[in-house]
Design an enzyme around this catalytic site. Structure first.
Site, PDB file in Angstrom:
ATOM      1  N   SER A  91      -4.142  -0.535  11.516  1.00 20.57           N
ATOM      2  CA  SER A  91      -5.549  -0.325  11.130  1.00 20.57           C
ATOM      3  C   SER A  91      -5.606  -0.384   9.602  1.00 20.57           C
ATOM      4  O   SER A  91      -5.704   0.624   8.922  1.00 20.57           O
ATOM      5  CB  SER A  91      -6.075   1.005  11.682  1.00 20.57           C
ATOM      6  OG  SER A  91      -5.455   2.111  11.085  1.00 20.57           O
ATOM      7  N   HIS A 130      -4.031   2.216  18.049  1.00 23.61           N
ATOM      8  CA  HIS A 130      -2.607   2.520  18.251  1.00 23.61           C
ATOM      9  C   HIS A 130      -2.252   2.733  19.724  1.00 23.61           C
ATOM     10  O   HIS A 130      -1.109   3.020  20.049  1.00 23.61           O
ATOM     11  CB  HIS A 130      -2.215   3.779  17.474  1.00 23.61           C
ATOM     12  CG  HIS A 130      -2.203   3.591  15.988  1.00 23.61           C
ATOM     13  ND1 HIS A 130      -1.991   4.619  15.106  1.00 23.61           N
ATOM     14  CD2 HIS A 130      -2.372   2.484  15.221  1.00 23.61           C
ATOM     15  CE1 HIS A 130      -2.034   4.163  13.869  1.00 23.61           C
ATOM     16  NE2 HIS A 130      -2.276   2.869  13.908  1.00 23.61           N
ATOM     17  N   GLN A 183      -8.308   7.606  16.401  1.00 21.54           N
ATOM     18  CA  GLN A 183      -6.942   7.076  16.314  1.00 21.54           C
ATOM     19  C   GLN A 183      -5.846   8.148  16.368  1.00 21.54           C
ATOM     20  O   GLN A 183      -4.820   7.939  17.005  1.00 21.54           O
ATOM     21  CB  GLN A 183      -6.810   6.261  15.031  1.00 21.54           C
ATOM     22  CG  GLN A 183      -5.483   5.543  14.860  1.00 21.54           C
ATOM     23  CD  GLN A 183      -5.451   4.731  13.584  1.00 21.54           C
ATOM     24  OE1 GLN A 183      -5.978   3.636  13.535  1.00 21.54           O
ATOM     25  NE2 GLN A 183      -4.859   5.262  12.556  1.00 21.54           N
ATOM     26  N   GLU A 184      -6.053   9.263  15.658  1.00 21.56           N
ATOM     27  CA  GLU A 184      -4.963  10.246  15.579  1.00 21.56           C
ATOM     28  C   GLU A 184      -5.474  11.677  15.644  1.00 21.56           C
ATOM     29  O   GLU A 184      -6.429  12.031  14.962  1.00 21.56           O
ATOM     30  CB  GLU A 184      -4.179  10.074  14.265  1.00 21.56           C
ATOM     31  CG  GLU A 184      -3.485   8.737  14.178  1.00 21.56           C
ATOM     32  CD  GLU A 184      -2.989   8.419  12.770  1.00 21.56           C
ATOM     33  OE1 GLU A 184      -2.659   9.356  12.014  1.00 21.56           O
ATOM     34  OE2 GLU A 184      -2.934   7.223  12.440  1.00 21.56           O
ATOM     35  N   GLU A 194       2.860   5.493  17.381  1.00 19.51           N
ATOM     36  CA  GLU A 194       3.547   6.430  16.482  1.00 19.51           C
ATOM     37  C   GLU A 194       4.249   7.556  17.229  1.00 19.51           C
ATOM     38  O   GLU A 194       4.529   8.611  16.667  1.00 19.51           O
ATOM     39  CB  GLU A 194       2.545   7.015  15.471  1.00 19.51           C
ATOM     40  CG  GLU A 194       1.998   5.969  14.517  1.00 19.51           C
ATOM     41  CD  GLU A 194       1.048   6.540  13.460  1.00 19.51           C
ATOM     42  OE1 GLU A 194       0.785   7.771  13.477  1.00 19.51           O
ATOM     43  OE2 GLU A 194       0.583   5.765  12.627  1.00 19.51           O
ATOM     44  N   ASP A 235      -7.441  11.705  12.329  1.00 18.55           N
ATOM     45  CA  ASP A 235      -7.659  10.483  11.565  1.00 18.55           C
ATOM     46  C   ASP A 235      -8.578   9.627  12.430  1.00 18.55           C
ATOM     47  O   ASP A 235      -8.144   9.064  13.439  1.00 18.55           O
ATOM     48  CB  ASP A 235      -6.344   9.753  11.274  1.00 18.55           C
ATOM     49  CG  ASP A 235      -6.577   8.463  10.491  1.00 18.55           C
ATOM     50  OD1 ASP A 235      -7.749   8.167  10.175  1.00 18.55           O
ATOM     51  OD2 ASP A 235      -5.593   7.757  10.196  1.00 18.55           O
ATOM     52  N   GLU A 278      -9.533  12.499   8.309  1.00 17.17           N
ATOM     53  CA  GLU A 278      -9.238  11.275   7.546  1.00 17.17           C
ATOM     54  C   GLU A 278     -10.177  10.163   7.985  1.00 17.17           C
ATOM     55  O   GLU A 278     -10.484  10.040   9.172  1.00 17.17           O
ATOM     56  CB  GLU A 278      -7.770  10.907   7.825  1.00 17.17           C
ATOM     57  CG  GLU A 278      -7.237   9.718   7.038  1.00 17.17           C
ATOM     58  CD  GLU A 278      -5.747   9.490   7.375  1.00 17.17           C
ATOM     59  OE1 GLU A 278      -5.005  10.482   7.603  1.00 17.17           O
ATOM     60  OE2 GLU A 278      -5.333   8.321   7.428  1.00 17.17           O
ATOM     61  N   ASP A 302      -8.213   7.080   3.395  1.00 18.29           N
ATOM     62  CA  ASP A 302      -7.082   6.162   3.621  1.00 18.29           C
ATOM     63  C   ASP A 302      -7.593   4.742   3.365  1.00 18.29           C
ATOM     64  O   ASP A 302      -7.433   4.205   2.260  1.00 18.29           O
ATOM     65  CB  ASP A 302      -6.553   6.371   5.045  1.00 18.29           C
ATOM     66  CG  ASP A 302      -5.483   5.368   5.441  1.00 18.29           C
ATOM     67  OD1 ASP A 302      -5.023   4.617   4.582  1.00 18.29           O
ATOM     68  OD2 ASP A 302      -5.105   5.317   6.640  1.00 18.29           O
ATOM     69  N   LYS A 321      -0.018   5.358   0.679  1.00 13.86           N
ATOM     70  CA  LYS A 321       0.856   4.477   1.459  1.00 13.86           C
ATOM     71  C   LYS A 321       1.284   3.383   0.491  1.00 13.86           C
ATOM     72  O   LYS A 321       0.484   2.491   0.175  1.00 13.86           O
ATOM     73  CB  LYS A 321       0.074   3.813   2.603  1.00 13.86           C
ATOM     74  CG  LYS A 321      -0.297   4.707   3.757  1.00 13.86           C
ATOM     75  CD  LYS A 321      -1.206   3.937   4.719  1.00 13.86           C
ATOM     76  CE  LYS A 321      -1.493   4.717   5.986  1.00 13.86           C
ATOM     77  NZ  LYS A 321      -2.621   4.116   6.751  1.00 13.86           N
ATOM     78  N   HIS A 338       3.409   7.334   6.229  1.00 15.43           N
ATOM     79  CA  HIS A 338       4.039   6.209   6.926  1.00 15.43           C
ATOM     80  C   HIS A 338       2.979   5.196   7.368  1.00 15.43           C
ATOM     81  O   HIS A 338       1.785   5.381   7.122  1.00 15.43           O
ATOM     82  CB  HIS A 338       4.795   6.719   8.160  1.00 15.43           C
ATOM     83  CG  HIS A 338       3.894   7.297   9.223  1.00 15.43           C
ATOM     84  ND1 HIS A 338       4.311   7.609  10.485  1.00 15.43           N
ATOM     85  CD2 HIS A 338       2.555   7.625   9.193  1.00 15.43           C
ATOM     86  CE1 HIS A 338       3.310   8.093  11.188  1.00 15.43           C
ATOM     87  NE2 HIS A 338       2.230   8.118  10.431  1.00 15.43           N
ATOM     88  N   ARG A 339       3.408   4.147   8.084  1.00 15.86           N
ATOM     89  CA  ARG A 339       2.512   3.212   8.759  1.00 15.86           C
ATOM     90  C   ARG A 339       2.820   3.272  10.252  1.00 15.86           C
ATOM     91  O   ARG A 339       3.861   3.777  10.662  1.00 15.86           O
ATOM     92  CB  ARG A 339       2.722   1.767   8.259  1.00 15.86           C
ATOM     93  CG  ARG A 339       2.580   1.562   6.777  1.00 15.86           C
ATOM     94  CD  ARG A 339       1.259   2.031   6.203  1.00 15.86           C
ATOM     95  NE  ARG A 339       0.058   1.484   6.780  1.00 15.86           N
ATOM     96  CZ  ARG A 339      -0.732   0.578   6.195  1.00 15.86           C
ATOM     97  NH1 ARG A 339      -0.420   0.114   4.997  1.00 15.86           N
ATOM     98  NH2 ARG A 339      -1.859   0.164   6.768  1.00 15.86           N
ATOM     99  N   LYS A 391       2.788  12.545   6.031  1.00 14.19           N
ATOM    100  CA  LYS A 391       2.269  12.155   7.338  1.00 14.19           C
ATOM    101  C   LYS A 391       3.228  11.101   7.866  1.00 14.19           C
ATOM    102  O   LYS A 391       3.210   9.956   7.407  1.00 14.19           O
ATOM    103  CB  LYS A 391       0.861  11.590   7.153  1.00 14.19           C
ATOM    104  CG  LYS A 391       0.105  11.331   8.428  1.00 14.19           C
ATOM    105  CD  LYS A 391      -1.293  10.795   8.098  1.00 14.19           C
ATOM    106  CE  LYS A 391      -2.062  10.457   9.333  1.00 14.19           C
ATOM    107  NZ  LYS A 391      -2.763   9.162   9.195  1.00 14.19           N
TER     108      LYS A 391
HETATM  109  P1  PGA Z   1      -1.824   1.907  10.179  1.00 15.96           P
HETATM  110  O1  PGA Z   1      -2.728   3.193  10.250  1.00 15.96           O
HETATM  111  O2  PGA Z   1      -1.795   1.388  11.582  1.00 15.96           O
HETATM  112  O3  PGA Z   1      -2.582   0.979   9.283  1.00 15.96           O
HETATM  113  O4  PGA Z   1      -0.484   2.272   9.664  1.00 15.96           O
HETATM  114  C1  PGA Z   1      -2.293   4.482  10.079  1.00 15.96           C
HETATM  115  C2  PGA Z   1      -3.425   5.287   9.519  1.00 15.96           C
HETATM  116  O5  PGA Z   1      -4.600   4.864   9.632  1.00 15.96           O
HETATM  117  O6  PGA Z   1      -3.195   6.329   8.909  1.00 15.96           O
HETATM  118 ZN    ZN Z   2      -5.517   6.559   8.392  1.00 14.64          ZN
END
Ligand code: PGA
Ligand code: ZN
Length: 415
Positions: free
Chosen positions: A45, A152, A161-162, A205, A234, A279, A305, A330, A358-359, A381
């Protein structure tokens, strides 16, 4: 103050795999008999203003560019001269977003240079980063993704997402890491009991990805956290946003919400579940929305982010508008350690909480833990479960075992 100078004597790069099995790059830099390696993660993302991870033809094209344009020029540089190395990367690339050499290659070279410099200076990498940034080191609180959805996870999972937790009372790294692992485990048991047919499946993740709606997910996370941890989200709202219609699309629920409805939905979750961290609540272009949310919830760490993508100029804008209280760092969003440090220093100066992250597609590289300690991050994170996430936790533990209480621990109850 004069310092020893070092020199890169050899350099190479190659393609390796990340946790999704996708190709990424690893870099090796050598100085005499001393070697260092660093590899780059990949996001799913991604913000539209972040560095392009690879040239059009992918990771192998980055490696080809490395061998053709970079390798010879890196040899002879001082790895402790981070700005010198990073300026070379920018000069060879010549684009705004590293689209020629790839942001992931730039990041891997840049990080590798820091790791090599620390080895040559015979100090831990976190200390080298702290010296570079001028920020006092600290052990970060792990901010752990325990339940995931959105881009994800698969169909039927939550749209947010999280779902994140962080320990409130951990007084050291070991306690903090353990607290998140225990919540993840408890959550698995709660979901197994409550969600018919759920076999413990996980998303990108290592977070559980059950077929439930956002609020059901949050309820389970809150229960698993009990009074040991605060809960956050998030939203990764840019992934939900339909710019043509100015609506947030909750695909897995087949639901569309106007900005106002989306705002109200998030507000209800904050109030009902006592959320302390949110987030990317709105699309990456909506600085005003972020600011409104900050004003509505003075106790919530509203974090940027995709909004800021580790860029100092966007951080400045967000801070001036009162749009964030925290910022994600990041390093591969911006491509170099110099620029990441600059963003961290700006955040520190403005009292904005740093979340070193992280990603979703990771390698087992553990540089991130050193970066978080060396930049005095309030949070790291880096997920909770899965080898590539545990690699970060384990490195944090190693730093703690070797440096103990000479480095202060950030506190969850002071958020
Ligand atoms: P990403 O997203 O898939 O771009 O690593 C993680 C996030 O949004 O924090
Ligand atoms: Zn994020």
């Amino acid at each position: 103050m004069s310092r020893e100078s070092f020199v890169i004597t050899d350099a190479d790069a190659w393609v390796i795999l990340d946790s999704r099995g996708s190709e990424t790059v690893e870099v090796e830099l050598v100085s005499g008999s001393v070697k260092a390696r660093a590899s780059a993660p990949s996001g799913k993302s991604r913000g539209s203003r972040e560095a392009v991870p690879f040239p059009e033809k992918g990771a192998s094209a980055s490696v080809e560019v490395f061998r053709r344009l970079l390798k010879a020029k890196l040899v002879g540089l001082d790895p402790a001269d981070q700005r010198g190395v990073d300026d070379l990367l920018k000069k060879i690339d010549g684009t705004q977003l590293f689209s020629k050499i790839g942001g992931n290659l730039a990041y891997a070279v840049s990080a590798c240079s820091a790791v090599l410099a620390a080895k040559l200076k015979q100090i831990p990498t976190w200390r080298h980063i702290s010296q570079m940034s001028g920020i006092k080191p600290a052990y970060p609180i792990p901010l752990g993704n325990v339940l995931g959805g959105g881009s994800h996870a698969g169909e039927g999972a939550p749209d947010i997402q999280e779902f994140l937790v962080f320990p409130i009372k951990a007084s050291n790294v070991a306690e903090a890491v353990k607290a998140n692992v225990e919540i993840h485990r408890r959550l698995g048991q709660i979901l197994a009991k409550r969600v018919g047919g759920f076999g413990g499946g996980k998303g990108d993740e290592g977070a559980f990805a059950p077929p439930v709606d956002d609020e059901t997910a949050l309820k389970a996370v809150k229960e698993a956290a009990g009074d040991t941890a605060y809960v956050g989200l998030d939203v990764a709202a840019s992934s939900l946003y339909d710019a043509a219609k100015s609506e947030y699309v909750y695909r897995n629920r087949q639901l569309r919400r106007t900005k106002q409805q989306h705002f109200e939905f998030l507000s209800r979750l904050v109030e009902r579940y006592g959320l302390r961290y949110v987030e990317d609540p709105f699309d990456e272009s909506d600085f005003d929305g972020f600011a409104e949310f900050c004003r509505a919830f003075p106790k919530v760490l509203v974090c940027g982010d995709d909004l800021v993508v580790t860029r100092v100029e966007l951080l400045r804008k967000a801070a001036e508008m009162g749009a964030v209280r925290a910022v994600i760092l990041k390093p591969n969003q911006v491509g170099t350690i110099t620029d990441t440090v600059e963003a961290a220093v700006e955040a520190e100066r403005r009292g904005i909480v740093r979340v070193v992250s992280h990603r979703s597609g990771e390698t087992c590289d553990d540089f991130l833990s050193h970066l978080a300690v060396g930049l005095g991050g309030k949070f790291i994170k880096a997920g909770v479960a899965g080898g590539e996430r545990v690699a970060k936790a384990n490195e944090l533990l190693r730093i703690w075992y070797s440096s103990g209480d000479t480095i202060p621990m950030q506190r969850g109850d002071e958020v």
